[in-house]
Scaffold this motif. Structure first.
Motif, short mmCIF file in Angstrom:
data_model
loop_
_atom_site.label_atom_id
_atom_site.label_comp_id
_atom_site.label_asym_id
_atom_site.label_seq_id
_atom_site.Cartn_x
_atom_site.Cartn_y
_atom_site.Cartn_z
N ALA A 43 0.83 -1.20 0.00
CA ALA A 43 0.00 0.00 0.00
C ALA A 43 0.87 1.25 0.00
O ALA A 43 2.03 1.22 0.42
N GLU A 44 0.27 2.34 -0.46
CA GLU A 44 0.94 3.64 -0.47
C GLU A 44 0.31 4.51 0.61
O GLU A 44 -0.92 4.61 0.70
N ASP A 46 0.07 8.20 3.04
CA ASP A 46 0.30 9.64 3.10
C ASP A 46 1.13 10.01 4.32
O ASP A 46 1.83 11.02 4.31
N PHE A 169 -5.05 10.11 -11.25
CA PHE A 169 -5.19 9.07 -10.23
C PHE A 169 -6.10 7.97 -10.77
O PHE A 169 -7.23 8.25 -11.18
N SER A 170 -5.61 6.75 -10.78
CA SER A 170 -6.44 5.64 -11.23
C SER A 170 -7.49 5.33 -10.16
O SER A 170 -7.35 5.69 -8.99
N SER A 172 -8.15 2.45 -8.91
CA SER A 172 -7.59 1.52 -7.92
C SER A 172 -6.74 2.26 -6.89
O SER A 172 -6.78 1.94 -5.69
N LYS A 173 -5.99 3.27 -7.33
CA LYS A 173 -5.18 4.04 -6.39
C LYS A 173 -6.07 4.83 -5.44
O LYS A 173 -5.78 4.94 -4.24
N LEU A 174 -7.16 5.38 -5.96
CA LEU A 174 -8.07 6.15 -5.11
C LEU A 174 -8.78 5.25 -4.11
O LEU A 174 -8.98 5.63 -2.95
N ASP A 176 -7.47 2.62 -2.85
CA ASP A 176 -6.42 2.32 -1.88
C ASP A 176 -6.23 3.45 -0.89
O ASP A 176 -5.95 3.23 0.29
N ARG A 177 -6.39 4.70 -1.35
CA ARG A 177 -6.18 5.86 -0.49
C ARG A 177 -7.37 6.15 0.41
O ARG A 177 -7.22 6.77 1.46
N GLU A 187 -14.46 -0.34 -7.37
CA GLU A 187 -14.06 0.93 -7.97
C GLU A 187 -15.26 1.79 -8.34
O GLU A 187 -15.12 2.99 -8.58
#
Length: 220
Positions: A43-44, A46, A169-170, A172-174, A176-177, A187
């Motif tokens: 995961a990414e 902040d 921002f894809s 999937s990334k959103l 994840d965030r 999604e």
């Protein structure tokens, strides 16, 4: 925003997760360094909140490895050590800030906001882009002079966009965030929240546009 909390004190960890979740943040909890490394691999984040004394090692080792990999994710160290040498040590290792336990939650939240502002290049809680004025603390968005109160998910999604205008921002990334591992969402949920934000921005020259096959970006 998505936070990683590395803390083995169950009571404190539960209180931090509850407090940050009320503000609409997603918090993944790692009670040990092994779990923290596993989270970082998938995961990414902040912001990382890092305890020093952990069951399987010293949090400073994690911090040194984190910076050694040139990972720019900001880190706030949670420490029971109040000696100047200890505070200087973690800052020199690459911590963005530290807070001494026990701490007041109002100060804790303020330090998180300050670190996130620095990460986004902002000097205050208010961000202006074109005819948009966004207050991350109050959770309000002013569009062409009209003030709009955002709900938690809308707030955190718009915060992602306004901190990086023009960046794609894809979905999937959103996801994840905005959502934790425990939340079973698709999604399609992102489409719903983007649709709500577009309605809020209808009177603005700014807009969240779809980049076919890639995702969304804020155009100001």
């Amino acid at each position: 925003m998505r936070f990683l909390l590395i803390e083995d004190n169950v009571q404190l960890a539960s209180a931090i997760v509850e407090r940050l979740s009320l503000d609409g943040h997603v918090v993944d909890l790692a009670p040990c360094l092994a779990d923290a490394r596993a989270h970082c691999a998938t995961a990414e984040y902040d912001l990382i909140l890092l305890d020093i004394m952990l069951p399987d090692g010293d949090g400073r080792t994690f911090l040194a490895d984190h910076r050694g990999r040139e990972n720019a994710t900001p880190v706030i160290v949670l420490t029971a050590r109040s000696e100047v040498s200890d505070r200087v040590g973690v800052l020199d290792l690459g911590a963005d800030d530290y807070i001494v336990k026990p701490f007041d939650f109002s100060e804790f939240e303020a330090r998180c906001r300050a670190v996130l502002r620095r990460k986004g290049g902002a000097s205050g809680n208010r961000i202006s882009r074109g005819d948009l004025k966004f207050d991350t603390l109050a959770g309000t968005l002013q569009v062409a002079g009209e003030q709009i109160q955002l709900r938690n998910r809308e707030l955190r999604l718009f915060e992602i966009f306004i901190n990086a205008p023009g960046q794609i921002f894809s979905k999937s990334k959103l996801v994840d965030r905005l959502f934790s591992y425990d939340e079973d969402v698709s999604e399609n949920a992102i489409e719903v929240y983007v649709g709500r934000l577009r309605k809020h921005l209808s009177a603005s020259a700014a807009n969240i546009v779809t980049v076919r096959g890639l995702g969304y970006k804020l155009e100001v």
